[in-house]
Design a protein around this motif. Sequence first.
Motif, PDB file in Angstrom:
ATOM      1  N   LEU A  20      30.414  43.638  39.861  1.00 53.10           N
ATOM      2  CA  LEU A  20      31.666  42.888  39.889  1.00 53.10           C
ATOM      3  C   LEU A  20      32.853  43.819  40.074  1.00 53.10           C
ATOM      4  CD1 LEU A  20      31.139  40.190  37.113  1.00 53.10           C
ATOM      5  CD2 LEU A  20      30.540  40.122  39.530  1.00 53.10           C
ATOM      6  N   ARG A  21      32.794  45.008  39.478  1.00 50.54           N
ATOM      7  CA  ARG A  21      33.894  45.960  39.643  1.00 50.54           C
ATOM      8  C   ARG A  21      34.013  46.403  41.098  1.00 50.54           C
ATOM      9  NH1 ARG A  21      38.024  45.848  37.376  1.00 50.54           N
ATOM     10  NH2 ARG A  21      38.680  45.732  39.521  1.00 50.54           N
ATOM     11  N   GLU A  22      32.876  46.610  41.735  1.00 50.88           N
ATOM     12  CA  GLU A  22      32.892  46.988  43.151  1.00 50.88           C
ATOM     13  C   GLU A  22      33.426  45.853  44.017  1.00 50.88           C
ATOM     14  OE1 GLU A  22      29.205  50.170  43.451  1.00 50.88           O
ATOM     15  OE2 GLU A  22      28.788  48.022  43.514  1.00 50.88           O
ATOM     16  N   LEU A  23      33.080  44.624  43.680  1.00 52.50           N
ATOM     17  CA  LEU A  23      33.592  43.484  44.441  1.00 52.50           C
ATOM     18  C   LEU A  23      35.110  43.376  44.308  1.00 52.50           C
ATOM     19  CD1 LEU A  23      30.897  40.738  43.696  1.00 52.50           C
ATOM     20  CD2 LEU A  23      31.205  42.055  45.806  1.00 52.50           C
ATOM     21  N   CYS A  24      35.622  43.592  43.105  1.00 52.12           N
ATOM     22  CA  CYS A  24      37.074  43.560  42.923  1.00 52.12           C
ATOM     23  C   CYS A  24      37.750  44.642  43.759  1.00 52.12           C
ATOM     24  CB  CYS A  24      37.422  43.742  41.442  1.00 52.12           C
ATOM     25  SG  CYS A  24      37.069  42.296  40.410  1.00 52.12           S
ATOM     26  N   ASP A  25      37.154  45.825  43.799  1.00 49.33           N
ATOM     27  CA  ASP A  25      37.722  46.893  44.620  1.00 49.33           C
ATOM     28  C   ASP A  25      37.671  46.537  46.095  1.00 49.33           C
ATOM     29  OD1 ASP A  25      38.259  48.360  42.372  1.00 49.33           O
ATOM     30  OD2 ASP A  25      36.471  49.628  42.530  1.00 49.33           O
ATOM     31  N   ASP A  26      36.564  45.925  46.530  1.00 50.94           N
ATOM     32  CA  ASP A  26      36.458  45.515  47.936  1.00 50.94           C
ATOM     33  C   ASP A  26      37.581  44.557  48.303  1.00 50.94           C
ATOM     34  OD1 ASP A  26      34.201  47.047  48.125  1.00 50.94           O
ATOM     35  OD2 ASP A  26      32.796  45.361  47.927  1.00 50.94           O
ATOM     36  N   VAL A  27      37.860  43.621  47.410  1.00 58.04           N
ATOM     37  CA  VAL A  27      38.929  42.654  47.680  1.00 58.04           C
ATOM     38  C   VAL A  27      40.277  43.362  47.719  1.00 58.04           C
ATOM     39  CG1 VAL A  27      40.143  40.647  46.760  1.00 58.04           C
ATOM     40  CG2 VAL A  27      37.647  40.720  46.714  1.00 58.04           C
ATOM     41  N   ALA A  28      40.494  44.287  46.800  1.00 59.31           N
ATOM     42  CA  ALA A  28      41.776  44.997  46.767  1.00 59.31           C
ATOM     43  C   ALA A  28      41.995  45.790  48.047  1.00 59.31           C
ATOM     44  CB  ALA A  28      41.832  45.919  45.551  1.00 59.31           C
ATOM     45  N   TYR A  29      40.945  46.436  48.559  1.00 56.26           N
ATOM     46  CA  TYR A  29      41.097  47.282  49.734  1.00 56.26           C
ATOM     47  C   TYR A  29      41.198  46.468  51.020  1.00 56.26           C
ATOM     48  CZ  TYR A  29      39.432  50.804  46.442  1.00 56.26           C
ATOM     49  OH  TYR A  29      39.284  51.622  45.349  1.00 56.26           O
ATOM     50  N   ALA A  30      40.387  45.411  51.116  1.00 57.97           N
ATOM     51  CA  ALA A  30      40.281  44.698  52.390  1.00 57.97           C
ATOM     52  C   ALA A  30      41.193  43.493  52.499  1.00 57.97           C
ATOM     53  CB  ALA A  30      38.830  44.245  52.605  1.00 57.97           C
ATOM     54  N   ALA A  31      41.408  42.797  51.403  1.00 56.67           N
ATOM     55  CA  ALA A  31      42.144  41.537  51.485  1.00 56.67           C
ATOM     56  C   ALA A  31      43.622  41.699  51.238  1.00 56.67           C
ATOM     57  CB  ALA A  31      41.568  40.530  50.474  1.00 56.67           C
ATOM     58  N   VAL A  32      44.031  42.789  50.618  1.00 58.37           N
ATOM     59  CA  VAL A  32      45.437  42.952  50.265  1.00 58.37           C
ATOM     60  C   VAL A  32      45.910  44.332  50.750  1.00 58.37           C
ATOM     61  CG1 VAL A  32      47.133  42.673  48.428  1.00 58.37           C
ATOM     62  CG2 VAL A  32      44.877  41.630  48.193  1.00 58.37           C
ATOM     63  N   PRO A  33      46.053  44.523  52.071  1.00 54.67           N
ATOM     64  CA  PRO A  33      46.458  45.842  52.574  1.00 54.67           C
ATOM     65  C   PRO A  33      47.951  46.071  52.556  1.00 54.67           C
ATOM     66  CG  PRO A  33      46.036  44.373  54.403  1.00 54.67           C
ATOM     67  CD  PRO A  33      45.773  43.575  53.139  1.00 54.67           C
ATOM     68  N   HIS A  34      48.740  45.092  52.126  1.00 55.19           N
ATOM     69  CA  HIS A  34      50.186  45.199  52.211  1.00 55.19           C
ATOM     70  C   HIS A  34      50.804  44.817  50.871  1.00 55.19           C
ATOM     71  CE1 HIS A  34      48.969  41.092  53.170  1.00 55.19           C
ATOM     72  NE2 HIS A  34      50.083  40.715  52.582  1.00 55.19           N
ATOM     73  N   ARG A  35      52.109  45.091  50.776  1.00 53.87           N
ATOM     74  CA  ARG A  35      52.829  44.706  49.562  1.00 53.87           C
ATOM     75  C   ARG A  35      52.858  43.188  49.443  1.00 53.87           C
ATOM     76  NH1 ARG A  35      58.871  46.716  47.758  1.00 53.87           N
ATOM     77  NH2 ARG A  35      59.090  45.361  45.958  1.00 53.87           N
ATOM     78  N   LEU A  36      52.611  42.698  48.231  1.00 51.96           N
ATOM     79  CA  LEU A  36      52.479  41.263  48.018  1.00 51.96           C
ATOM     80  C   LEU A  36      53.833  40.605  47.774  1.00 51.96           C
ATOM     81  CD1 LEU A  36      49.374  41.326  45.692  1.00 51.96           C
ATOM     82  CD2 LEU A  36      49.408  40.695  48.072  1.00 51.96           C
ATOM     83  N   ASP A  37      53.989  39.420  48.350  1.00 51.86           N
ATOM     84  CA  ASP A  37      55.176  38.631  48.079  1.00 51.86           C
ATOM     85  C   ASP A  37      55.067  37.918  46.736  1.00 51.86           C
ATOM     86  OD1 ASP A  37      56.311  39.361  50.507  1.00 51.86           O
ATOM     87  OD2 ASP A  37      55.330  37.711  51.568  1.00 51.86           O
ATOM     88  N   GLU A  38      53.850  37.728  46.256  1.00 56.99           N
ATOM     89  CA  GLU A  38      53.642  37.070  44.973  1.00 56.99           C
ATOM     90  C   GLU A  38      52.440  37.690  44.280  1.00 56.99           C
ATOM     91  OE1 GLU A  38      52.125  32.938  45.512  1.00 56.99           O
ATOM     92  OE2 GLU A  38      52.470  33.350  47.632  1.00 56.99           O
ATOM     93  N   ASP A  39      52.315  37.426  42.991  1.00 55.56           N
ATOM     94  CA  ASP A  39      51.191  37.951  42.227  1.00 55.56           C
ATOM     95  C   ASP A  39      49.863  37.513  42.844  1.00 55.56           C
ATOM     96  OD1 ASP A  39      52.648  39.314  40.378  1.00 55.56           O
ATOM     97  OD2 ASP A  39      51.773  38.313  38.647  1.00 55.56           O
ATOM     98  N   ALA A  40      48.862  38.348  42.668  1.00 59.83           N
ATOM     99  CA  ALA A  40      47.509  38.013  43.124  1.00 59.83           C
ATOM    100  C   ALA A  40      46.532  38.368  42.015  1.00 59.83           C
ATOM    101  CB  ALA A  40      47.165  38.753  44.408  1.00 59.83           C
ATOM    102  N   LEU A  41      45.628  37.435  41.724  1.00 62.34           N
ATOM    103  CA  LEU A  41      44.685  37.655  40.628  1.00 62.34           C
ATOM    104  C   LEU A  41      43.315  37.123  41.029  1.00 62.34           C
ATOM    105  CD1 LEU A  41      45.321  37.396  36.880  1.00 62.34           C
ATOM    106  CD2 LEU A  41      43.325  36.242  37.788  1.00 62.34           C
ATOM    107  N   LEU A  42      42.293  37.860  40.652  1.00 64.16           N
ATOM    108  CA  LEU A  42      40.908  37.452  40.877  1.00 64.16           C
ATOM    109  C   LEU A  42      40.129  37.693  39.592  1.00 64.16           C
ATOM    110  CD1 LEU A  42      38.504  36.658  42.757  1.00 64.16           C
ATOM    111  CD2 LEU A  42      38.279  39.104  43.277  1.00 64.16           C
TER     112      LEU A  42
END
Length: 693
Positions: free
Chosen positions: A529-551
Amino acid sequence: MQPNDRDRTDAALLEALFTRAPAGLFVLDPELRVVRFNTAARGMRGLPPDAVVGRTVEEFAPGFPHEKLTEIARAVLATGNSVRRLEVSGTVPHDPERRMVASLSMFRLSAPGGRVLGLAVMVEDITEQQATAERLAILNDAQRLIGSTLDASATAGELAEVAVGRFADIVIVDLLDDVLRGRRLPPGPVPADVPLRRAVLRSTEEFRSSVPTGSLTSLIFPTVLTQSMHDHRPRLIAHLSADDPLMVADPARARRLAEAGARSLVVAPLTVHGTALGLAVFIRSATEAPFDEQDLEVATELADRTALSVHRAWQYLYERTIATALQRRLLPVRPPELPAVDTAYLHLSGDADADWFDVVPLSGGRVALVCGTVAGRGVEAAATMGQLRTVVQTLARQDLPADELLGVLDETVRRLAEETVPQPGEPQVAASCLYLVYDPVTGRCSAAAAGHPPLMPIARNGGLLDFDVPVGPALGRGGGEGYEAVAVELPEGSLLALYTRGLTAGADSAGQGGRDRLRRLLAHPDRSLRELCDDVAYAAVPHRLDEDALLLLARTRIFGSDRVALWTLPADPAVVATARTLVSQQLAAWGLHGVADDTELIVSELVTNAIRYGKGPVRLRLIRDRGLLCEVTDSNSAAPHMRLARTGDEGGRGLFLVMHLSRRWGTRYGERGKTVWAEQPLVVAPERAATIA
């Protein structure tokens, strides 16, 4: 007026024009040589007549564009078409160090018979007017361009864009490191050793600096730089020389300035309301004209405008930093480790909204998973998030079903909205929430959602499970309509993904593309699960966020016979002894001899009460969770009440005894009847500790 008087007047007028008038006046012959000129004109004073009369422009004023002027003059002689207010620039004949901008008008001179006599050239010195106009244009561009973002470094870059090439040849902006980090700024003087971060260095030509953009630097004391940071006053060094205090006190900086050919310098502190934010340095190297007092005023205005925008950016970052810190303090440090589920989470702070999650242990080995968002910005949204999280935890521990819990939470949000007066431009209190309860004994999961992105249930093979949670209105917008909960049985190893809108925003207006991308990233059961969270952080959110993001990820487990023991007993007081025996044998099998005596007492009291006040058979269940759970279920929905028995009373001590022997105890209700439970800390026999998972 008599003819002689008119002639004398004309002669006097000509004499005044050529000897006392401030404007320049030249008479040229057809060969474009000076016949007569105004010796009192600015720029011509002090020149002897023989240095000008009989000479061409190239000869007496080589600093002006003589080829262009000669071409225009010959055209006027040939056509008779006058030229008015032609702007040219050059150096003053008797002062080659001073540049001059002139406005020229040319007229052909002709005799009464039409013979061309030459040219009359009127020259007006508009150097100061031109400089004033350019300064106003710079300030106008500064007002238009500086402060377009809430980024302090970008604002410094906008200042350089306005000034370089027009006002200065080199612009350097250093900002306090605390400004860029959103930390508190004390008012007043700034010590010389306070670190500054190079925000921008821009020049018309290559300028070598030992302080790259983005790196930290400090000032050498004492110089005009440290003095400006101390008293918040700008400084002007019109003519920079080797013996200047700045050059003497800071040899390294002096060497770099000399290599850049720096001739003149203005230091302008960036201050707002007595608080220093940084320092702007304007340097002229290629430009011959030094900075003067008017330039100092322009530099000060540019610095003040930049400081206001930098302060606004710092204030936004400061408030955001406080809100983020508050939000993080209000969130759990890490999810609790539970036998029912394996969990991990990813939280990325954005510019808006306040997301939260919770993993709440419930009775019976169950667990509640919560994911929510509070709309808004800053401390207010974070504080509201903390309030809602506390309410959810309280309601969850009361074992409310998911739909009922969201109904109470919706009412809470509406009440908060009524009690809160929003600031102008701020929305009313609104929130979303996804709430689910998973039971590891049965594998059953129930969930309900209020205005929240749908649950993403992923099977062990990576495909989606058939678990469609209906999404009701957002919290605070429900209007008492209620919410619908659904329940399914999940196979062991199912992955439950709870997330907020910020994680899938930006792909398309509906967010479907973002959800598809998230599903593909999570469809890897071989990864932790920790690796999956990292995958999402690296691939799905490559830019500064306009709003909070939580998984929030949870992988389910099913309790087997090594953790659960269940018996159904008849409603007969004689089975109390049987219940104690069954419990004693089970605890021995689990290696929990240390809690056997207390557990037998608890079971005796709970089973006795169930038989005495309940109806039908009694169900006894032991669950080895983080603690030892003892549950007794009967068909009577009346809640037990603990009372303090008096000395002479024969009864009334049962629940009081249960409370003292347990770490926690309580009652939850089902569709039929109730369950009274008690939890004890585990005490494992030493010889069994190594073998029990």
